[in-house]
Design a protein around this motif. Structure first.
Motif: not given
Length: 517
Positions: A146-156, A172-177, A158-167
């Motif tokens: 469980i990760v608190e205080h980290e905002m999902v800002i958009d969906l990752l 200011g650190e941006v991460t792909y999950h 791949h074509g028409h498939q969701c493969v994760g999130v960008i947080t």
């Protein structure tokens, strides 16, 4: 970064329920942009509607749900919600969740707006949401990330498939999950309005992200306004549960007139859209509206949260009059999803208030929201447990477009709230909705790089996106139905025809539907 089986965005009852069912077999990661215990579920004073008492049954619960929803509901999903509720609630009880009981040890069931029977379970009086989310959190806190205080800002994507999130973290650190399945459980959009019962974090983020990813959203015009928010000095203090009216409280104006008499046969326990519009009409006439609690027995012990809220804010309880106004409470529309949370985008699921399964129709009946999170949270998890989840190996090098840092001239949150309250509130019309759209469309909120925005800027762009969707949907529906009330299009014959069709379907299934609305 090693992918997860399931990423869940949000920490309300729907999110926690799904995580609890999944965590024994799947690697689960939960993101919440604030704290786990900051959600609409946690704030819920009302209880859980379920036909658990002898003498009640799920068909009667379904009937009440359909009537409140203006017969616009998805019938199969209503049947699933009301028939499966008892099983999932029983599972919670067997795992240790405690609900209020009377002196004889039976469930102390309440009655709320739209229900013809006492079928509302409570925990801690008016602290059901807090008790339930706390229970679920302690059941799974050591089993999932469980990760608190980290905002999902958009969906990752791949074509028409969701493969994760960008947080994004506050530094200011941006991460792909990456994940094989992503569940949006971010709640509704109450913060679009000046007066709301919602947590301050509920800014429509999940709906906006899903729209940008190409998911189908539906019924966005149906926004429920809770009739009774405690009001003082031009500000909302908090929610006064419908259960208070279920225990004998009634609405009156400053002249002492009971405003629901002659409006609906259920009077103060009429469906929420009817009560909210009646209060709105009184306020438009310059009246003040009060909830008279003189007939409520043991108010301080029966409703400790509301009582303490009144005391802390200087409400004179000796007068037995609580000043109230309607406020944005619940979104019936949202990301179109089936009973297993599946959306129109592969790999993307939605559950809880952010999803639209059609169970609420045009207006949610009281205390079906926590039930929705429990039933469809379980259903979504059960569906995922039976799926072979995978991520394409080619998806780990996403080619995301780089847009502008920020749209020019972003409005403030307060400006959005004022516009939405004025033009897309309890009563709407075409001219006002056109004016709202013109105002929204001056801002370039759909073409930007969310990775470069601040938390606040992201929330504002999400608020603009959802406001735009609500305005466009409200213009498209040229009829008044449930929570969507157009002063330029009164209730149409379509509503009556819809009711007749639904009743015929139930008759064909040999299920008795009760009498006239």
């Amino acid at each position: 970064m090693e992918p997860f089986d399931v990423i869940i965005i949000g920490s309300g009852v729907a999110a926690l329920t799904a995580a609890y069912r999944l965590c024994s077999e799947k690697k689960v990661l939960i993101f919440t942009k604030s704290r786990v215990m900051e959600s609409n579920s946690y704030l819920a004073q009302g209880g859980i509607a379920v036909a658990i008492n002898e003498g009640d049954d799920w068909v009667a619960h379904a009937d009440d749900t359909l009537v409140a929803g203006s017969f616009y509901n998805h019938i199969d999903n209503v049947n699933k919600l009301t028939s499966e509720g008892k099983r999932y609630i029983t599972m919670l009880i067997e795992n240790g969740m405690n609900f209020d009981r009377n002196a004889t040890g039976q469930f102390d069931l309440g009655r709320e707006g739209g229900h013809l029977r006492r079928r509302i379970l409570h925990a801690g009086g008016d602290k059901t949401g807090k008790a339930l989310t706390t229970f679920l959190y302690h059941q799974l806190k050591d089993k999932v990330n469980i990760v608190e205080h980290e905002m999902v800002i958009d969906l990752l994507m791949h074509g028409h498939q969701c493969v994760g999130v960008i947080t994004k973290r506050k530094n200011g650190e941006v991460t792909y999950h990456y994940s094989a399945a992503t569940i949006i459980a971010t709640g509704g959009c109450g913060e679009l309005y000046t007066y709301t019962s919602n947590a301050r974090t509920v800014t429509g983020d999940g709906m906006a992200m899903a729209y940008r990813a190409g998911a189908i959203l539906t019924d966005m015009e149906f926004i429920q306004f809770h009739p009774t928010l405690l009001y003082k000095d031009q500000s909302v203090i908090g929610l006064v549960s419908e259960a208070v009216r279920g225990e004998g409280a009634f609405l009156q104006n400053s002249k002492g007139e009971r405003i629901m008499e002659g409006v609906h046969h259920l009077q103060d326990l009429a469906p929420r859209d009817i009560v909210a519009r009646t209060i709105f009409t009184e306020l438009e006439k310059g009246e003040t509206v009060f909830l008279n609690i003189a007939h409520v027995r043991d108010f301080p012990s029966r409703f400790p949260t509301i009582y303490q809220m009144c005391v802390e804010n200087g409400i004179d309880l000796a007068k037995n009059l609580l000043p109230v106004v309607p406020g944005a409470h619940f979104m019936m529309g949202g990301i179109r999803a089936d009973a297993y949370g599946r959306t129109s985008v592969s790999g993307l699921y939605a559950v809880g208030e952010v999803a639209c399964t059609g169970v609420h129709g045009a207006n949610r009946i009281a205390s079906n929201s926590l039930l929705e999170g429990i039933v469809f949270g379980n259903q979504t998890a059960e569906g995922l447990l039976n799926e072979n989840l995978s991520i394409p190996s080619t998806c780990f090098e996403p080619k995301l477009p780089v847009g502008k840092r920020t749209p020019p001239n972003l409005p403030t949150k307060e400006e959005i709230k004022r516009q939405m309250t004025t033009f897309a509130g309890i009563v709407r019309n075409g001219d006002g909705l056109h004016a709202l759209l013109t105002w929204i469309q001056q801002f370039d909120f759909l073409h930007t790089d969310w990775r470069n925005l601040t938390f606040k800027e992201i929330e504002i762009t999400n608020m603009l996106t959802v406001s735009w969707l609500i305005a466009k949907s409200s213009l498209e529906r040229k009829e008044s139905m449930g929570s969507h009330y157009r002063s330029d299009f009164p209730v149409s014959v379509m509503a009556k025809k819809r009711e007749e069709v639904v009743r015929q379907i139930y008759q064909d299934q040999n299920v008795l539907v009760r009498g006239t609305v």
